[in-house]
Design a protein around this motif. Structure first.
Motif, PDB file in Angstrom:
ATOM      1  N   UNK A   1       6.929  32.362  48.484  1.00  0.00           N
ATOM      2  CA  UNK A   1       6.405  31.878  49.721  1.00  0.00           C
ATOM      3  C   UNK A   1       6.128  30.472  49.771  1.00  0.00           C
ATOM      4  N   UNK A   2       5.882  29.771  48.598  1.00  0.00           N
ATOM      5  CA  UNK A   2       5.259  28.301  48.401  1.00  0.00           C
ATOM      6  C   UNK A   2       6.369  27.370  49.038  1.00  0.00           C
ATOM      7  N   UNK A   3       6.325  26.489  49.819  1.00  0.00           N
ATOM      8  CA  UNK A   3       7.225  25.820  50.494  1.00  0.00           C
ATOM      9  C   UNK A   3       7.853  26.227  51.645  1.00  0.00           C
TER      10      UNK A   3
ATOM     11  N   UNK B   1       1.693  26.617  50.887  1.00  0.00           N
ATOM     12  CA  UNK B   1       1.564  26.565  49.331  1.00  0.00           C
ATOM     13  C   UNK B   1       0.613  27.024  48.561  1.00  0.00           C
ATOM     14  N   UNK B   2      -0.359  27.733  49.097  1.00  0.00           N
ATOM     15  CA  UNK B   2      -1.184  28.235  48.077  1.00  0.00           C
ATOM     16  C   UNK B   2      -1.853  29.471  48.944  1.00  0.00           C
ATOM     17  N   UNK B   3      -1.640  30.733  47.949  1.00  0.00           N
ATOM     18  CA  UNK B   3      -1.899  31.929  48.378  1.00  0.00           C
ATOM     19  C   UNK B   3      -3.248  32.177  47.865  1.00  0.00           C
TER      20      UNK B   3
ATOM     21  N   UNK C   1      -3.281  28.498  52.293  1.00  0.00           N
ATOM     22  CA  UNK C   1      -3.649  27.293  52.573  1.00  0.00           C
ATOM     23  C   UNK C   1      -2.320  26.475  52.833  1.00  0.00           C
ATOM     24  N   UNK C   2      -2.075  25.849  53.916  1.00  0.00           N
ATOM     25  CA  UNK C   2      -1.085  25.013  54.135  1.00  0.00           C
ATOM     26  C   UNK C   2      -1.393  23.566  54.464  1.00  0.00           C
ATOM     27  N   UNK C   3      -0.144  22.522  54.281  1.00  0.00           N
ATOM     28  CA  UNK C   3      -0.355  21.421  54.705  1.00  0.00           C
ATOM     29  C   UNK C   3       0.221  21.102  55.987  1.00  0.00           C
TER      30      UNK C   3
END
Length: 544
Positions: A183-185, A200-202, A225-227
């Motif tokens: 899922x990252x990205x 980007x981070x789970x 977490x997301x940007x």
């Protein structure tokens, strides 16, 4: 309110003329919310898969002529040879990668195609996103069932959108969606079909926010977490990506969101007492927020505090369909000895979210501890099918196969756990045990060496390496290992017993009996009746 996408931009060495697709839109009123199915359709048309260099996802940001721009995370495209796989399964070579400055984990990549692909809309002020808003994450995690990445669309809600706390590498938006590697990205969507962040981070506990990894996946916040798109826009020009100017609006104080963000930073660093203190303050400010009780329960669980159950109970009272609360409450019950009660909670967690690997993994461990290895094996298989990168599940499945006499299977699982996580101490140790049992004493010593190198303060690998050395005739080396094991753990009855047996072989009858008596005393205190009786029999044999 102005948009921040301008009509002309320079992207690296590529001149971008009049844009054919406008990617940035103003924040739309909640009245225009779409159904989850409608958002999913938008996501499926604009989410792409990253292949050839890593397993990841991205979102089509804009189109200029035959050139498409994709936004993703930098760690998904850090290797060469990347390809973009579009929604129609066509593959395109990445023509350019542009990373963001200041170690922000964002990148934009380009590919060219004569086909017409949809372009995602991105909101112009993600700072407005509030806690409890419904959001979705789309992407392509790996499925072990078909050994390929598949499109998934995962629902959740915003946990916090802090104004001051950053988690490192640009991450700030915190949400509950159950994501997986791959899922990252991928884009994070609001319920109006707009991108608000890049995932980007789970599962915050054990992520690469720090260099240390906590492999105990039983209890986690489950937060991701997301940007945000605001972070993207603020740094786009600095990264050499022209055409983006963030909208600036006054932001209001979000003390509870900031405390949640602070708690997650402390969790990632192993500061569970600090995490607990943050949640105590947050609950004082907002006592009707079930998420805060859940997060405080996680802190208490990680501290071994049985009061965690009360917090999970409170969290469940606020949100009866929150699967993670049942999972974590089950773990606490299991740690307190209530395996059957734990399994009831794991059952409920699975009923609420059948795609989360953790409750299957936890239920498998509880069943194995209740001497039900065959049914435990089924749960570990399911956990691995859902998350093929869950190294602890391979470790648990391997130990369960050992109980069932499947030596070949346990060796394969331990090796797989190590392949996924080369510094997994427990996997190296258990691989050593499996090799020793199968007769590969030299191989066992190599695995024990690795386990000891990773954790030189663990007594067990020294003791078992001593056994392997003894069986290879290195009795002096064996005694040195038993000595070290006993120094690290003076209650290690096995080390005393095995040192006594080696001393007996070397003709040190007095020393052997003394060690065996010490072992018998410890076995008795530890209520290991069978080992106690065998040790007494050895004392009588040597003394006769």
């Amino acid at each position: 309110m102005k948009n921040y996408l301008l009509p002309t931009a320079i992207f690296g060495s590529i001149t971008v003329g009049t844009l054919q697709s406008i990617a940035l839109v103003s924040y739309i009123s909640p009245a225009m919310a779409l159904s989850p199915i409608e958002v999913q359709r938008i996501a499926k048309q604009t989410t792409v898969r990253i292949a050839g260099c890593n397993i990841g996802s991205g979102v089509i940001l804009r189109k200029n002529g035959n050139t498409y721009t994709v936004l993703t995370v930098a760690h998904a495209v850090k290797n060469t040879g990347c390809e973009i796989v579009t929604p129609d399964d066509a593959k395109y070579r990445v023509t350019q990668v542009k990373n963001f400055p200041n170690k922000i984990d964002l990148a934009v990549v380009t590919f060219t195609s004569n086909k017409n692909y949809a372009v995602a809309k991105i909101i112009d002020n993600s700072d407005r996103i509030e806690a409890a808003e419904n959001i979705y994450v789309s992407g392509f995690p790996l499925s072990s069932a078909i050994n390929s990445a598949v499109f998934t669309f995962v629902k959740g809600d915003v946990i916090a959108n802090p104004t001051t706390q950053q988690q490192g590498k640009g991450y700030s938006l915190i949400y509950s969606n159950n994501t997986l590697p791959g899922h990252s990205g991928g884009p994070v969507w609001n319920d109006r079909g707009e991108v608000i962040a890049i995932h980007g981070q789970g599962d915050i506990l054990g992520t690469k926010l720090t260099e240390t990894i906590n492999r105990d996946v039983r209890v986690k916040t489950g937060y991701n977490l997301g940007i945000t798109t605001n972070t993207f826009a603020k740094l786009a020009s600095t990264a050499g990506i022209a055409g983006y100017t963030p909208t600036t609006v006054a932001t209001r104080s979000k003390p509870v969101d900031d405390l949640i963000a602070s708690a997650i930073v402390k969790e990632s660093k192993g500061d569970y007492k600090g995490m607990l203190a943050d949640m105590d303050r947050a609950i004082f400010l907002d006592s009707q927020n079930g998420r805060l009780y859940y997060t405080r329960g996680v802190a208490k669980s990680l501290l071994g505090n049985r009061d965690a159950i009360a917090d999970y109970n409170q969290a469940i009272a606020f949100a009866p369909n929150e699967s993670a609360a049942y999972n974590n409450r089950g773990v606490t019950k299991s740690d307190l000895g209530d395996k059957k009660g734990a399994i009831v909670d794991f059952d409920r967690a699975i009923a609420l979210d059948a795609n989360d690997a953790k409750p299957y993994y936890n239920r498998g461990n509880a069943k194995a501890q209740l001497n039900s290895p065959k049914t435990a094996l089924v749960d570990f298989d399911k956990a691995i099918a859902l998350d093929p990168n869950l190294a602890p599940a391979y470790l648990s499945r391997g130990t369960t196969k050992s109980l069932l006499g499947d030596t070949k299977g346990e060796l394969a699982d331990f090796n797989k756990a190590i392949a996924l996580d080369p510094n997994y101490t427990a996997a190296h140790y258990n691989l050593g045990l499996a090799k020793s049992t199968s007769g590969d004493k030299k191989g066992a010593i190599e695995s024990f060496n690795r386990a000891i190198a990773l954790n030189p303060k663990d007594a067990e690998p020294y003791s078992d390496r001593g056994n392997a050395k003894s069986e290879l005739g290195d009795n002096k080396g064996a005694i040195e290992d038993y000595n070290r094991s006993i120094v690290l753990d003076p209650n290690n009855a096995k080390a005393y017993a095995n040192r006594g047996l080696v001393k007996s072989k070397l003709g040190d009858k007095k020393g052997a009996i003394l060690d065996l008596k010490k072992a018998a005393n410890r076995f008795q205190r530890q209520r290991q009746t069978a080992s106690y009786r065998r040790t007494i029999a050895e004392i009588q044999r040597i003394g006769s």
